[in-house]
Design an enzyme around this catalytic site. Sequence first.
Site, PDB file in Angstrom:
ATOM      1  N   LYS A   1       0.845  -1.203   0.000  1.00  0.00           N
ATOM      2  CA  LYS A   1       0.000   0.000   0.000  1.00  0.00           C
ATOM      3  C   LYS A   1       0.878   1.250   0.000  1.00  0.00           C
ATOM      4  O   LYS A   1       0.601   2.220  -0.716  1.00  0.00           O
ATOM      5  CB  LYS A   1      -0.940  -0.020   1.220  1.00  0.00           C
ATOM      6  CG  LYS A   1      -2.034  -1.069   1.089  1.00  0.00           C
ATOM      7  CD  LYS A   1      -2.761  -1.359   2.395  1.00  0.00           C
ATOM      8  CE  LYS A   1      -3.667  -2.579   2.203  1.00  0.00           C
ATOM      9  NZ  LYS A   1      -4.280  -3.058   3.450  1.00  0.00           N
TER      10      LYS A   1
ATOM     11  N   GLN B   1      -5.165  -1.843   9.584  1.00  0.00           N
ATOM     12  CA  GLN B   1      -4.837  -3.133   8.972  1.00  0.00           C
ATOM     13  C   GLN B   1      -5.371  -4.277   9.840  1.00  0.00           C
ATOM     14  O   GLN B   1      -5.085  -4.345  11.036  1.00  0.00           O
ATOM     15  CB  GLN B   1      -3.312  -3.251   8.788  1.00  0.00           C
ATOM     16  CG  GLN B   1      -2.868  -4.523   8.092  1.00  0.00           C
ATOM     17  CD  GLN B   1      -3.373  -4.628   6.648  1.00  0.00           C
ATOM     18  OE1 GLN B   1      -3.353  -3.655   5.896  1.00  0.00           O
ATOM     19  NE2 GLN B   1      -3.852  -5.801   6.270  1.00  0.00           N
TER      20      GLN B   1
ATOM     21  N   ASP C   1     -11.527   1.737   3.582  1.00  0.00           N
ATOM     22  CA  ASP C   1     -11.703   0.285   3.461  1.00  0.00           C
ATOM     23  C   ASP C   1     -13.180  -0.077   3.273  1.00  0.00           C
ATOM     24  O   ASP C   1     -13.492  -1.225   2.939  1.00  0.00           O
ATOM     25  CB  ASP C   1     -11.174  -0.407   4.737  1.00  0.00           C
ATOM     26  CG  ASP C   1      -9.931  -1.232   4.468  1.00  0.00           C
ATOM     27  OD1 ASP C   1      -9.647  -1.493   3.289  1.00  0.00           O
ATOM     28  OD2 ASP C   1      -9.260  -1.616   5.447  1.00  0.00           O
TER      29      ASP C   1
END
Length: 284
Positions: free
Chosen positions: A53, A97, A120
């Site tokens: 990322k 994460q 997300d």
Amino acid sequence: MAAQLLDGKIMSAELEKALKAKVEALKERGITPGLTVILVGDDPASQTYVGNKEKACIRLGIHSETLRMPESTEQSALEAAIEKANADPSVHGILVQLPLPKHLNSDHALSLILPEKDVDGFHDINIGRLTRGEDCVVACTPKGALYMLQKAGIEIAGKEAVVIGRSNIVGKPMALLLLQENATVTVCHSRTKDLAEHTRRADILVAAIGRPKFVTADMVKEGAVVIDVGINRVDGKLCGDVDFDAVKEKAAYITPVPGGVGKMTIAMLMDNTVAAAEKAADKA
Ligand code: NDP
């Protein structure tokens, strides 16, 4: 007949090119899109994902900051980091994460991210809006899989779509997206009886199971479109949930692993971050 490859490397590179132009346009308006990634602990797979990322942000000119927090981090410290990023106008996207260490409550932590910074697409409000078919941030992996279908010009409306897997991050949002595109959708899971009977009806088959080469050629209809979301490591090599070599002889289209949906997941994270920055810029 050998299937046509839905190539995530090519599609993500094209999308990144378009996103880079959007980032440059934002910079001309004095705004640099910013992504904050919160990584707790030292899970090796998570480290790799976060590294990928970061690299994508650098390629696109997005400012990225990774907050690396120790495994022993307390819930209050994690939540304070989220609140700080929420309050920072230079941060347009926040990503925690997953998985978090077991002692942490990920649902509560994710619920604190401002929905407009939830790149997300896991916040309750974004999931609720997706369910209602409203404008929202869509989870990166199912969004990427849908993008691949659309980019290849595959018709979805009226098609039989079968999704194997019902997780909140892949299976369920994937099913909702296909429904929104007017497919007739069946969602299968570990309690589904006679799975193959369902999968053999599928014009579009999405596998999001987490079991290497689980979907065999006899489970696939001739000429089907097969989207393999799975990422499994077998003897140090990556493979999907689909028995690629056998299924590619039967399917019309197939995604490879690696180089398929995984590439699109990162591209969609970049897309969501740029879109969040554009929305913030329009509001200012
Ligand atoms: P989960 O483990 O959360 O969900 C797996 C799903 O598969 C569950 O719904 C489960 O059913 C179902 N399942 C398990 N065994 C069977 C079976 N024998 N028959 C039918 N269904 C079964 O996984 P995720 O959704 O998080 O991930 C799925 C895969 O996708 C993994 O390989 C993961 O690594 C990969 N992944 C890839 C991404 C990418 O960028 N390409 C991003 C995210 C995930 P039940 O609900 O009944 O337990």
